[in-house]
Design an enzyme around this catalytic site. Structure first.
Site, PDB file in Angstrom:
ATOM      1  N   CYS A 130       3.942   9.940 -18.706  1.00 60.36           N
ATOM      2  CA  CYS A 130       4.483   8.760 -19.377  1.00 60.36           C
ATOM      3  C   CYS A 130       3.400   8.019 -20.149  1.00 60.36           C
ATOM      4  O   CYS A 130       3.623   7.535 -21.258  1.00 60.36           O
ATOM      5  CB  CYS A 130       5.144   7.830 -18.369  1.00 60.36           C
ATOM      6  SG  CYS A 130       6.777   8.375 -17.826  1.00 60.36           S
ATOM      7  N   HIS A 137      11.813   9.615 -17.431  1.00 63.19           N
ATOM      8  CA  HIS A 137      11.345   8.437 -16.735  1.00 63.19           C
ATOM      9  C   HIS A 137      11.737   7.194 -17.524  1.00 63.19           C
ATOM     10  O   HIS A 137      11.973   7.242 -18.726  1.00 63.19           O
ATOM     11  CB  HIS A 137       9.837   8.497 -16.544  1.00 63.19           C
ATOM     12  CG  HIS A 137       9.419   9.400 -15.426  1.00 63.19           C
ATOM     13  ND1 HIS A 137       8.100   9.614 -15.090  1.00 63.19           N
ATOM     14  CD2 HIS A 137      10.143  10.151 -14.557  1.00 63.19           C
ATOM     15  CE1 HIS A 137       8.029  10.444 -14.058  1.00 63.19           C
ATOM     16  NE2 HIS A 137       9.261  10.784 -13.729  1.00 63.19           N
ATOM     17  N   GLU A 191       0.829  -1.210   0.000  1.00 66.32           N
ATOM     18  CA  GLU A 191       0.000   0.000   0.000  1.00 66.32           C
ATOM     19  C   GLU A 191       0.859   1.254   0.000  1.00 66.32           C
ATOM     20  O   GLU A 191       0.696   2.136  -0.833  1.00 66.32           O
ATOM     21  CB  GLU A 191      -0.919   0.002   1.222  1.00 66.32           C
ATOM     22  CG  GLU A 191      -1.742   1.271   1.351  1.00 66.32           C
ATOM     23  CD  GLU A 191      -2.644   1.251   2.564  1.00 66.32           C
ATOM     24  OE1 GLU A 191      -3.412   2.211   2.722  1.00 66.32           O
ATOM     25  OE2 GLU A 191      -2.561   0.301   3.358  1.00 66.32           O
ATOM     26  N   GLU A 236      10.217   4.634 -18.635  1.00 71.43           N
ATOM     27  CA  GLU A 236       9.390   4.227 -19.765  1.00 71.43           C
ATOM     28  C   GLU A 236       9.823   4.941 -21.046  1.00 71.43           C
ATOM     29  O   GLU A 236       9.924   4.334 -22.114  1.00 71.43           O
ATOM     30  CB  GLU A 236       7.907   4.516 -19.480  1.00 71.43           C
ATOM     31  CG  GLU A 236       7.333   3.739 -18.313  1.00 71.43           C
ATOM     32  CD  GLU A 236       7.423   4.484 -16.992  1.00 71.43           C
ATOM     33  OE1 GLU A 236       6.620   4.180 -16.082  1.00 71.43           O
ATOM     34  OE2 GLU A 236       8.293   5.376 -16.857  1.00 71.43           O
ATOM     35  N   CYS A 285       3.107   7.212 -14.837  1.00 71.47           N
ATOM     36  CA  CYS A 285       2.481   8.479 -14.445  1.00 71.47           C
ATOM     37  C   CYS A 285       1.683   9.012 -15.634  1.00 71.47           C
ATOM     38  O   CYS A 285       1.716   8.448 -16.737  1.00 71.47           O
ATOM     39  CB  CYS A 285       3.537   9.484 -14.006  1.00 71.47           C
ATOM     40  SG  CYS A 285       4.642  10.024 -15.333  1.00 71.47           S
TER      41      CYS A 285
END
Length: 266
Positions: free
Chosen positions: A176, A145, A109, A147, A173
């Site tokens: 991205c 990032h 979490e 990706e 995100c």
């Protein structure tokens, strides 16, 4: 790019003891730096666990000879002058350490300390005339990032038909997701499947819309189930003879995230 220093999701918090261990580790590493990293090709394997601490820092994107705590003294004045630190880079390799995998890919979490993204990839070329390209990348929020860096370093502007599979520690995100959707729209022969350990800020409207647009552009978006963690362990972790044992709530957390992803995409 959006900051990745927070993570939302599942019902149970990580054990306090583990957080303390990782906090101590973060202190030893020094303050983590910038964003994702585009530079190196897949020629640099990850450093082995036996390397010195200095080498270990370099393998995680740090440059030898400068850390956040270092400074030099001006001659005659005794005053400390700040040292300008170089930007962090994208780190690439064939296999990551078991510690990184167990910490970064854990589908918890709260993701305290997980302020970067790990991406394990496999690239298959249509026809099977070449060996699949495999490896992993990690970012520390420097220039791009991970990706985006993948398409800058691993698969830039290829006109061939490719099946690309990613296993990522966190879903993209909003920025991205938008860039990936554009790439898929431009490169019709590219087929992308993303398996995510955790959903990044899935309650934010811009994140939800970004994931929807990514799927609409042709991406297959999945959550990592226990068998997928086992697969990553076998293919991308320098595990030696160590066996993979799923952490507590691994399956429960997968089912929780699977439900949330379904809510987003339906």
């Amino acid at each position: 790019m959006a900051d990745r220093t927070s993570r939302l999701g599942v019902r149970r918090k990580e054990k306090t003891a583990e957080s303390k261990v990782n906090d101590e580790r973060d202190k030893d590493k020094g303050k983590e730096k910038a964003v994702k990293k585009p530079d190196k090709l897949l020629t640099k394997d990850e450093k082995s666990p036996e390397l010195s601490k200095a080498d270990e820092k370099k393998s995680n994107g740090e440059t030898e000879g400068a850390t956040g705590a270092e400074a030099k003294t001006s001659e005659g004045t005794g005053e400390f002058q700040p040292i300008e630190l170089p930007p962090f880079e994208i780190v690439t390799g064939e296999r990551m350490s078991p510690f990184f995998f167990k910490f970064q890919f854990r589908n918890v979490e709260y993701s305290s300390g997980r302020n970067k993204t790990f991406l394990c990839f496999r690239v298959d070329t249509a026809g099977g005339d070449t060996e699949p390209l495999k490896g992993y990348m990690e970012d520390e929020h420097a220039m791009a990032h991970v990706e985006e860096a993948f398409f800058q370093q691993v698969l830039p502007n290829s006109s061939k038909e490719h099946e690309v599979t990613w296993f990522v520690s966190s879903s993209p995100c909003a920025d991205c997701a938008a860039k990936l959707a554009t790439i898929l729209q431009q490169r019709k022969k590219l087929h992308l499947t993303i398996f995510c350990s955790r959903l990044f800020e899935w309650e934010q409207p811009e994140i939800r819309e970004g994931l929807k647009a990514l799927v609409k552009a042709g991406c297959k978006l999945r959550m990592m189930k226990p068998a997928d963690f086992q697969l990553v362990w076998e293919m991308y972790v320098d595990k030696e003879d160590e066996e993979f044992t799923p952490w507590e709530d691994c399956k429960e957390n997968y089912e929780y995230y699977l439900e949330k992803l379904g809510d987003i995409l339906n």
